[in-house]
Design an enzyme around this catalytic site. Structure first.
Site, PDB file in Angstrom:
ATOM      1  N   LYS A 158       0.863  -1.338  -0.113  1.00 10.20           N
ATOM      2  CA  LYS A 158      -0.475   0.260   0.141  1.00 10.20           C
ATOM      3  C   LYS A 158       0.743   1.317  -0.067  1.00 10.20           C
ATOM      4  O   LYS A 158       1.763   1.239   0.398  1.00 10.20           O
ATOM      5  CB  LYS A 158      -0.895  -0.093   1.092  1.00 10.20           C
ATOM      6  CG  LYS A 158      -2.276   1.520   1.117  1.00 10.20           C
ATOM      7  CD  LYS A 158      -2.884  -0.034   0.025  1.00 10.20           C
ATOM      8  CE  LYS A 158      -4.410   1.124   0.701  1.00 10.20           C
ATOM      9  NZ  LYS A 158      -5.822  -0.202  -0.093  1.00 10.20           N
TER      10      LYS A 158
HETATM   11  N1  GLU Z   1      -7.169   0.265  -3.175  1.00  4.39           N
HETATM   12  C1  GLU Z   1      -8.201  -1.161  -3.779  1.00  4.39           C
HETATM   13  C2  GLU Z   1      -7.947  -2.272  -2.576  1.00  4.39           C
HETATM   14  O1  GLU Z   1      -8.058  -1.501  -1.440  1.00  4.39           O
HETATM   15  C3  GLU Z   1      -7.473  -1.809  -4.614  1.00  4.39           C
HETATM   16  C4  GLU Z   1      -6.426  -2.374  -5.173  1.00  4.39           C
HETATM   17  C5  GLU Z   1      -5.389  -2.407  -6.565  1.00  4.39           C
HETATM   18  O2  GLU Z   1      -6.566  -2.897  -7.000  1.00  4.39           O
HETATM   19  O3  GLU Z   1      -4.162  -3.107  -6.516  1.00  4.39           O
HETATM   20  O4  GLU Z   1      -8.056  -3.594  -2.393  1.00  4.39           O
END
Ligand code: GLU
Length: 430
Positions: free
Chosen positions: A119
């Site tokens: 993240k």
């Molecule tokens: N931000 C989204 C999540 O928390 C998508 C992450 C992604 O597609 O890599 O799942």
């Protein structure tokens, strides 16, 4: 850590809510207690693999240069390249990014896609920047991330406060440095530069697929009069609302950061969406009564979908929730002690790593399409999304039944077992 109350200097009792990372670690320990995994692997998976902090300058439109802080955390790369969104918010902290990275590891493992978890986040309110400033901030942050990201090592995506335009700038910045176009460096891009059909709707759609599976599991799959309350009307909340409305569910309340709107007879969601686009919020939509975000969570309804941010359902409001089922569209919306209260009350929780996995599932499809330079049509994307969501739901409910545990515990156990098994197979290096 559970929420505790402390006496403040003026003798008021104040509730201390655990931060997201404390929640993630508490959930991890709860799940590993039920699993026969090597202690060395349990200890190994508790830590983020690497954490990156960057402080970088951004030139404002008035010529002044401001410093910003950003993070990227790779929790695990055991199952494959790390995957996870980038968040722009003034609430971003390293601990929040650590928690979200860990949840990405479990989410990808649970739905069985070959990714680890990551993240990123920048401490910024994107609404306070001009479009040109946002572009400069994004390009500088992306170039700071270059040592960490690549289509084969770490693939960012949108999250709170970022969108497909931000992904386009990241893709362009990376590609300019590489000297050729690298669409597979990010997912959630505009379709014209290699994005996937259906990615924008994917998370919200997946949430409603999970909701329908939970209704079936509770023997209510044929009921037609289901009422749904949704906290949050960003990409996830609004797409969940639209899909629920299309399928004939009665969406009776929705909200954004400023507050919500409630109509027990059901809201006309396409109209609310248009209203929100024109007026910048849903609260004063004329087809319902205004409701605060706190009151919205405790409205009478069948399904509650928190689709905003972490730590919304806590020990202080869990006893007042009236929904039968909570479907977690946000990451980490429920604290561990709220989980205990809700479980005791027989309220079912479809956990975040299952309920909101639709986004990363279609991100995976986007990455596969980019690597193969081949694109799928929307029907194919949605068919495969449905298949993977239902499979993950079934595997989680089977685990819950087998071990007599709740759905969060079962989802975490399924995911952690998978990562642990892969780790055992790969072995510790050197
Ligand atoms: N931000 C989204 C999540 O928390 C998508 C992450 C992604 O597609 O890599 O799942």
């Amino acid at each position: 850590m559970v929420a505790t109350t402390i006496e403040t200097s003026n003798n008021h009792r104040q509730l201390i809510i655990p931060n997201a990372y404390q929640t993630a670690i508490a959930q991890y320990h709860r799940a590993t207690e039920h699993l026969a995994i090597d202690d060395n692997i349990i200890e190994f998976l508790r830590y983020p693999r690497r954490e990156f902090t960057v402080n970088f300058p951004v030139r404002r439109d008035n010529g002044k240069v401001d410093m910003f802080t950003g993070y990227r955390v790779h929790h695990s790369t055991v199952l494959g390249p790390s995957k996870g969104g980038i968040r722009y918010s003034t609430d971003v902290t390293l601990d929040e990014v650590r928690a979200l990275a860990m949840w990405m590891s479990w989410k990808c493992a649970l739905v069985n896609i070959p990714y680890g978890g990551a993240k990123g986040g920048v401490i910024v309110n994107p609404k306070e920047l001009s479009q040109a400033e946002l572009e400069r901030l994004t390009r500088r942050y992306a170039s700071e991330l270059i040592p960490l990201i690549s289509p084969h090592s770490d693939i960012p995506a949108p999250d709170m406060g970022t969108n497909e335009q931000v992904m386009a700038w990241i893709m362009d910045t990376y590609s300019m440095t590489a000297g050729y176009s690298v669409p597979a460096i990010v997912t959630g891009k505009p379709i014209i530069i290699g994005g996937s059909q259906g990615r924008t709707e994917a998370t919200g759609r997946g949430v409603i697929i999970a909701m329908m599976e939970s209704l079936k599991q509770r023997g209510q799959g044929n009921r037609t009069d289901i009422s749904v309350v949704i906290q949050g009307f960003g990409n996830v909340g609004s797409n969940a609302a639209v899909y629920a409305h299309e399928l004939g569910f009665r969406v009776i309340a929705v909200s954004d950061v400023n507050g919500g709107v409630y109509n027990p007879d059901g809201l006309d969601i396409p109209e609310v969406r248009d209203y929100c686009q024109e007026n910048g919020g849903v609260m004063h939509y004329p087809g319902g009564e205004p409701v605060s975000n706190a009151d919205l969570l405790t409205l009478p309804c069948d399904i509650l979908i928190p689709a905003a941010m972490e730590g919304q359902i806590t020990a202080s409001n869990a006893s007042d929730i009236q929904a039968d089922i909570i479907v977690e569209a946000a990451n980490g919306p429920t604290t561990p002690d709220a989980d205990d209260i809700l479980n005791d009350r027989g309220i079912m929780i479809v956990p975040d790593i299952l309920a909101n996995a639709g986004g990363v599932i279609v991100s995976y499809f986007e990455w596969v399409q980019d690597l193969q330079a081949f694109s799928w049509d929307k029907d194919e994307v949605f068919r495969q999304l449905q298949r993977i969501m239902v499979r993950a739901y079934d595997e989680t409910s089977n685990m819950a039944e087998k071990h007599h545990v709740d759905m969060r515990m079962a989802a975490q156990m399924t995911a952690i077992l998978r990562v642990a098994e892969a780790m055992k197979t790969r072995g510790f290096y050197p």
